[in-house]
Design an enzyme around this catalytic site. Structure first.
Site, mmCIF file in Angstrom:
data_model
loop_
_atom_site.group_PDB
_atom_site.id
_atom_site.type_symbol
_atom_site.label_atom_id
_atom_site.label_comp_id
_atom_site.label_asym_id
_atom_site.label_seq_id
_atom_site.Cartn_x
_atom_site.Cartn_y
_atom_site.Cartn_z
ATOM 1 C CB VAL A 100 6.725 3.235 8.029
ATOM 2 C CG1 VAL A 100 8.052 2.783 8.632
ATOM 3 C CG2 VAL A 100 6.837 4.683 7.563
ATOM 4 C CB CYS A 101 3.987 -1.159 9.289
ATOM 5 S SG CYS A 101 3.945 -0.133 10.777
ATOM 6 C CB THR A 102 3.644 -1.961 3.951
ATOM 7 O OG1 THR A 102 2.315 -1.856 4.497
ATOM 8 C CG2 THR A 102 3.608 -2.882 2.743
#
Length: 217
Positions: free
Chosen positions: A44-46
């Protein structure tokens, strides 16, 4: 006591993949957005860092600096940026704070004071480090958003919120629900009708306490 809206943000000296600097010096006389993540190399962070990278021209247009925060180290950040840029098809030119000691996470009230990083930790250990902070040029916190691990942030909404903050900053107006640039704004109750007309020209009195006017950007 946690960090609240209109508080001056802590002037921490932070280590990033682009060097070390004090937060207030980095902000200078611009707006700033700090967006935090619990761990590098997570899915998700990517996607979120990629979304921020793709909006580089929009941040610049608004005189706004952006900085990521992750609790991993500088070398991990540098390697992760390769994945981010490959995924997003855009350069991730913003710095990422290496908050390995959780100093920023704690100062910004993202984690409790007794929080620590256990050996072999997973993103769940720093799950609440998924926040957005918008800071005005006077170094005051203007808006914060906190998300759970499972929901990716909508950076179009971050951009919309930034537009609203910049439009209302120091002006006797507010923005209604779902407002976007170009739409009418709400006249502050600190102005009576005559004062409002003098300042904004024509006003639309929808209710005695709800008056709108054209926004002159």
């Amino acid at each position: 006591m946690g960090l609240r809206i209109n508080d001056i943000i802590p002037n921490l000296t932070v280590e990033t993949d682009q060097g070390a600097f004090a937060l207030h010096d980095w902000i200078g006389d611009q707006w700033a957005i700090l967006f935090s993540h619990p761990k590098d190399f997570t899915p998700v962070c990517t996607t979120e860092f990629g979304a921020v990278a793709q909006l580089a021209d929009e941040w610049a247009k608004r005189g706004t600096k952006v900085m990521g925060i992750s609790v991993d180290g500088v070398e991990e950040h540098k390697k992760w940026k390769g994945d981010i840029e490959a995924f997003a098809g855009a350069k991730a030119g913003f710095p990422i704070i290496a908050d390995t000691d959780l100093a920023v996470a704690k100062a910004f009230d993202m984690l409790p004071a007794e929080a620590y990083l256990p050996d072999g930790r997973t993103p769940a250990d720093t799950a609440t480090v998924r926040s957005v902070f918008i800071v005005s040029p006077d170094k005051k916190l203007q808006l914060t958003m906190t998300y759970p691990m499972s929901v990716g942030r909508n950076f179009a909404e971050v951009l919309r919120a930034l537009d609203g903050l910049q439009a209302t900053f120091g002006n006797p107006i507010a923005t209604p629900a779902n407002w976007t640039v170009g739409q009418d704004v709400i006249v502050a109750l600190s102005l009576n009708d005559d004062q409002a007309r003098e300042k904004f020209g024509e006003i639309d009195v929808k209710l005695p306490y709800l008056r709108t006017a054209k926004h002159n950007a």
